[in-house]
Design a protein around this motif. Structure first.
Motif, PDB file in Angstrom:
ATOM      1  N   ILE A   1       0.635  -1.229   0.091  1.00  0.00           N
ATOM      2  CA  ILE A   1       0.359   0.018  -0.464  1.00  0.00           C
ATOM      3  C   ILE A   1       1.379   1.201  -0.261  1.00  0.00           C
ATOM      4  O   ILE A   1       0.520   2.379  -1.049  1.00  0.00           O
ATOM      5  CB  ILE A   1      -0.759  -0.100   1.554  1.00  0.00           C
ATOM      6  CG1 ILE A   1      -1.967  -0.562   0.804  1.00  0.00           C
ATOM      7  CG2 ILE A   1      -1.710   1.052   1.418  1.00  0.00           C
ATOM      8  CD1 ILE A   1      -2.994  -1.130   1.941  1.00  0.00           C
ATOM      9  N   LEU A   2       1.920   1.271   0.729  1.00  0.00           N
ATOM     10  CA  LEU A   2       2.681   2.000   0.632  1.00  0.00           C
ATOM     11  C   LEU A   2       3.241   2.567  -0.136  1.00  0.00           C
ATOM     12  O   LEU A   2       4.126   4.175  -0.301  1.00  0.00           O
ATOM     13  CB  LEU A   2       3.530   2.202   2.393  1.00  0.00           C
ATOM     14  CG  LEU A   2       3.141   2.612   3.777  1.00  0.00           C
ATOM     15  CD1 LEU A   2       4.319   2.396   4.639  1.00  0.00           C
ATOM     16  CD2 LEU A   2       2.603   4.041   3.710  1.00  0.00           C
ATOM     17  N   ILE A   3       4.334   0.805  -1.033  1.00  0.00           N
ATOM     18  CA  ILE A   3       4.697   1.527  -2.353  1.00  0.00           C
ATOM     19  C   ILE A   3       4.168   2.197  -3.502  1.00  0.00           C
ATOM     20  O   ILE A   3       3.834   2.763  -3.825  1.00  0.00           O
ATOM     21  CB  ILE A   3       5.169   0.785  -2.301  1.00  0.00           C
ATOM     22  CG1 ILE A   3       6.270  -0.150  -2.007  1.00  0.00           C
ATOM     23  CG2 ILE A   3       5.818  -0.293  -3.884  1.00  0.00           C
ATOM     24  CD1 ILE A   3       7.845   1.043  -1.827  1.00  0.00           C
ATOM     25  N   GLY A   4       2.220   1.658  -3.156  1.00  0.00           N
ATOM     26  CA  GLY A   4       1.379   2.207  -4.472  1.00  0.00           C
ATOM     27  C   GLY A   4       1.551   3.569  -4.708  1.00  0.00           C
ATOM     28  O   GLY A   4       0.740   4.099  -5.512  1.00  0.00           O
ATOM     29  N   GLY A   5       1.531   4.015  -3.024  1.00  0.00           N
ATOM     30  CA  GLY A   5       1.223   5.593  -3.343  1.00  0.00           C
ATOM     31  C   GLY A   5       2.706   6.500  -3.515  1.00  0.00           C
ATOM     32  O   GLY A   5       2.291   7.500  -3.578  1.00  0.00           O
ATOM     33  N   ILE A   6       3.709   6.392  -4.273  1.00  0.00           N
ATOM     34  CA  ILE A   6       4.877   7.402  -4.592  1.00  0.00           C
ATOM     35  C   ILE A   6       4.496   7.664  -5.477  1.00  0.00           C
ATOM     36  O   ILE A   6       4.779   8.556  -5.903  1.00  0.00           O
ATOM     37  CB  ILE A   6       5.784   6.464  -4.432  1.00  0.00           C
ATOM     38  CG1 ILE A   6       6.748   5.529  -2.384  1.00  0.00           C
ATOM     39  CG2 ILE A   6       7.057   7.114  -5.060  1.00  0.00           C
ATOM     40  CD1 ILE A   6       7.519   4.832  -2.584  1.00  0.00           C
ATOM     41  N   LEU A  40      -0.714  10.013   1.675  1.00  0.00           N
ATOM     42  CA  LEU A  40      -0.440  10.123   3.188  1.00  0.00           C
ATOM     43  C   LEU A  40       1.714  11.445   2.646  1.00  0.00           C
ATOM     44  O   LEU A  40       1.995  12.526   3.620  1.00  0.00           O
ATOM     45  CB  LEU A  40      -0.163   8.954   3.397  1.00  0.00           C
ATOM     46  CG  LEU A  40       1.192   8.402   4.763  1.00  0.00           C
ATOM     47  CD1 LEU A  40       1.058   9.264   6.441  1.00  0.00           C
ATOM     48  CD2 LEU A  40       1.342   7.247   4.972  1.00  0.00           C
ATOM     49  N   TYR A  41       1.927  10.576   1.993  1.00  0.00           N
ATOM     50  CA  TYR A  41       3.206  11.660   0.406  1.00  0.00           C
ATOM     51  C   TYR A  41       2.492  13.411   0.961  1.00  0.00           C
ATOM     52  O   TYR A  41       3.028  13.816   0.700  1.00  0.00           O
ATOM     53  CB  TYR A  41       3.201  11.203  -0.204  1.00  0.00           C
ATOM     54  CG  TYR A  41       3.813  10.011   0.173  1.00  0.00           C
ATOM     55  CD1 TYR A  41       5.034   9.060   0.306  1.00  0.00           C
ATOM     56  CD2 TYR A  41       2.780   8.567  -0.112  1.00  0.00           C
ATOM     57  CE1 TYR A  41       5.716   7.543   0.504  1.00  0.00           C
ATOM     58  CE2 TYR A  41       3.734   7.060   0.190  1.00  0.00           C
ATOM     59  CZ  TYR A  41       4.643   6.224   0.535  1.00  0.00           C
ATOM     60  OH  TYR A  41       5.201   5.863   0.851  1.00  0.00           O
ATOM     61  N   LEU A  42       1.346  13.742   0.649  1.00  0.00           N
ATOM     62  CA  LEU A  42       0.761  14.717   0.101  1.00  0.00           C
ATOM     63  C   LEU A  42       1.536  15.736   1.894  1.00  0.00           C
ATOM     64  O   LEU A  42       1.803  16.438   1.732  1.00  0.00           O
ATOM     65  CB  LEU A  42      -0.537  14.652   0.147  1.00  0.00           C
ATOM     66  CG  LEU A  42      -1.035  16.372   0.122  1.00  0.00           C
ATOM     67  CD1 LEU A  42       0.019  17.355  -1.037  1.00  0.00           C
ATOM     68  CD2 LEU A  42      -2.640  16.638  -0.782  1.00  0.00           C
ATOM     69  N   PHE A  43       0.446  15.017   2.351  1.00  0.00           N
ATOM     70  CA  PHE A  43       0.858  15.569   3.753  1.00  0.00           C
ATOM     71  C   PHE A  43       2.154  15.010   4.259  1.00  0.00           C
ATOM     72  O   PHE A  43       2.842  17.059   5.190  1.00  0.00           O
ATOM     73  CB  PHE A  43      -0.027  15.297   4.990  1.00  0.00           C
ATOM     74  CG  PHE A  43      -0.279  15.287   5.973  1.00  0.00           C
ATOM     75  CD1 PHE A  43      -0.870  16.477   6.484  1.00  0.00           C
ATOM     76  CD2 PHE A  43       0.960  14.906   7.608  1.00  0.00           C
ATOM     77  CE1 PHE A  43      -1.270  17.211   7.425  1.00  0.00           C
ATOM     78  CE2 PHE A  43       0.823  16.102   9.063  1.00  0.00           C
ATOM     79  CZ  PHE A  43      -0.767  17.100   8.873  1.00  0.00           C
ATOM     80  N   LEU A  44       3.103  15.053   4.262  1.00  0.00           N
ATOM     81  CA  LEU A  44       4.198  14.870   4.551  1.00  0.00           C
ATOM     82  C   LEU A  44       5.221  16.232   3.473  1.00  0.00           C
ATOM     83  O   LEU A  44       6.147  16.320   4.319  1.00  0.00           O
ATOM     84  CB  LEU A  44       4.488  13.329   4.919  1.00  0.00           C
ATOM     85  CG  LEU A  44       4.737  12.414   5.066  1.00  0.00           C
ATOM     86  CD1 LEU A  44       5.403  10.674   4.855  1.00  0.00           C
ATOM     87  CD2 LEU A  44       4.987  12.505   6.356  1.00  0.00           C
ATOM     88  N   TYR A  45       4.790  15.652   2.438  1.00  0.00           N
ATOM     89  CA  TYR A  45       5.211  16.755   1.691  1.00  0.00           C
ATOM     90  C   TYR A  45       5.124  18.571   2.300  1.00  0.00           C
ATOM     91  O   TYR A  45       5.615  19.359   2.221  1.00  0.00           O
ATOM     92  CB  TYR A  45       5.610  16.963  -0.059  1.00  0.00           C
ATOM     93  CG  TYR A  45       5.347  17.935  -0.688  1.00  0.00           C
ATOM     94  CD1 TYR A  45       6.571  17.678  -1.010  1.00  0.00           C
ATOM     95  CD2 TYR A  45       5.227  19.174  -0.969  1.00  0.00           C
ATOM     96  CE1 TYR A  45       7.173  19.430  -2.069  1.00  0.00           C
ATOM     97  CE2 TYR A  45       4.814  20.162  -2.161  1.00  0.00           C
ATOM     98  CZ  TYR A  45       6.704  19.913  -2.242  1.00  0.00           C
ATOM     99  OH  TYR A  45       7.262  21.072  -2.859  1.00  0.00           O
TER     100      TYR A  45
END
Length: 390
Positions: free
Chosen positions: A251-256, A328-333
């Motif tokens: 799941i985490l890999i798929g969002g990258i 999740l990556y959007l919020f981290l960015y």
């Protein structure tokens, strides 16, 4: 004494120098970067669809005996469980409906912006249009959630309609109201007036909620979508999976990749919001939006295929979360942007930033997750309708 000099600039074009953007090359780099990701993913999907899947389907359809069929492995073995309703299927229907509502709102908004009907020079016009479109897209939210609910053999469509109408808007309104209280406490002019808050609630309860119920009623009245294969009464045991097929890891890999397709353009969007700059090249944004759709669909299909090949048929939620994890990556960015680009020192201002970015990430999760889910739904229905099932 001041002397007035005649200017060659027309009165209607007096603001053009402020709207001039000199970073077109960076935008083009953003588009090229996104296109490279899409081409890479498209090559993977084409390889799966045209080579691997074609070979699998031909092999499965040429089996002569039942014994040979039983010896086969791969995605055909889980045909009796692949369309089994998932756990917490009600909530999946709710979030899919919310994602459809967002998709319709974003698509129509950007089409109008590209055509020039929504201009950044009209302060608040873009946000007003998005709010109104969100309200009226409640019809699509109710329709899509109830259609999926009926596919899962559900019968309480009013319950699904109620959750669809209140889950996402309710949580967003709660966060927004809390943030507005903080602004009121600071006696800031940026606080939303009480009359505007009342108008938002009126739009929500007076238009959006009824439209969600109307859409749910219309969707539930239609015949249920039939599965291409029958579902077994007894669930098949999922074999132990390799570490790289672990649900959280995949799941985490798929969002990258979906995030990677849009993160350069995301910088300009955040800059226009938080550093008060104009953003009006919606043609770029619309192209990036189309790239995001293709990327979410393709990465979800690829990982869903790998999951089914490993005889794991629990794909419903994972297909949603795979592309949805890009939020999740959007919020981290956004957190990285806060510490590197903004000079916010007050606590309340920081809370406002992270509160609004949390809402944006939540919306992005619903949008991208729904795109991935529908892509996988069409993919699984296509491949299982193409093989002979004894």
């Amino acid at each position: 004494m001041l002397q007035c000099q005649e200017s060659d600039i027309k009165w209607a074009s007096r603001w053009d120098s402020y709207l001039l953007m000199t970073d077109d090359q960076i935008h083009w780099f953003s588009i090229v970067n996104s296109l490279m990701i899409v081409l890479f993913l498209s090559g993977m999907v084409a390889m799966i669809m045209l080579r691997t899947l074609y070979r699998d389907i031909s092999k499965y359809n040429q089996l002569e005996t039942q014994e040979e069929a039983q010896e086969e492995t791969g995605w055909k073995l889980v045909h009796g469980d692949v369309f089994r309703p998932p756990a917490n299927s009600d909530w999946l229907c709710v979030y899919v409906g919310t994602g459809v509502q967002f998709f319709g709102m974003m698509l129509v908004t950007m089409v109008f912006a590209v055509l020039g009907f929504l201009s950044p020079s009209n302060r608040g016009g873009l946000m007003t249009a998005m709010l109104l479109l969100w309200v009226f897209m409640g019809l699509l939210a109710g329709y899509s959630s109830s259609r999926l609910y009926k596919l899962f053999k559900g019968s309480e469509w009013k319950n699904i309609a109620l959750r669809t109408a209140f889950t996402f808007p309710g949580s967003v309104f709660t966060v927004f109201f809390f943030l507005n209280i903080l602004i009121w406490g600071q006696k800031s002019s940026g606080a939303v007036p009480f009359t505007t808050m009342f108008a938002l609630v009126l739009l929500w309860f007076g238009i959006s909620v009824p439209l969600v119920f109307v859409g749910s009623y219309l969707g539930f009245k239609k015949p249920a979508i039939e599965d291409p294969v029958k579902t077994n009464k007894i669930p098949r045991q999922v074999p132990e999976q390799a570490w790289y097929m672990n649900s959280i890891f995949s799941i985490l890999i798929g969002g990258i990749l979906p995030f990677g397709a849009v993160f350069i353009e995301l910088f300009f969007i955040l800059t226009s919001i938080w550093l008060h700059q104009f953003y009006y090249i919606f043609g770029f944004l619309f192209l990036v939006f189309l790239i995001l759709i293709v990327t979410c669909a393709e990465i979800s299909i690829v990982l869903c295929y790998f999951q089914l090949c490993s005889e794991d048929y629990l794909w419903w939620w994972r297909s949603y979360l795979t592309s949805g994890s890009s939020a999740l990556y959007l919020f981290l960015y956004a957190t990285f942007y806060f510490y590197t680009k903004l000079e916010i020192t007050k606590f309340v201002s920081a809370i406002l930033y992270f509160g609004y970015m949390l809402i944006a990430s939540y919306a992005f999760f619903a949008l991208t997750g729904t795109i991935g889910f529908y892509a996988c739904l069409m993919f699984t229905r296509l491949i299982y309708s193409s093989v002979k099932i004894e």
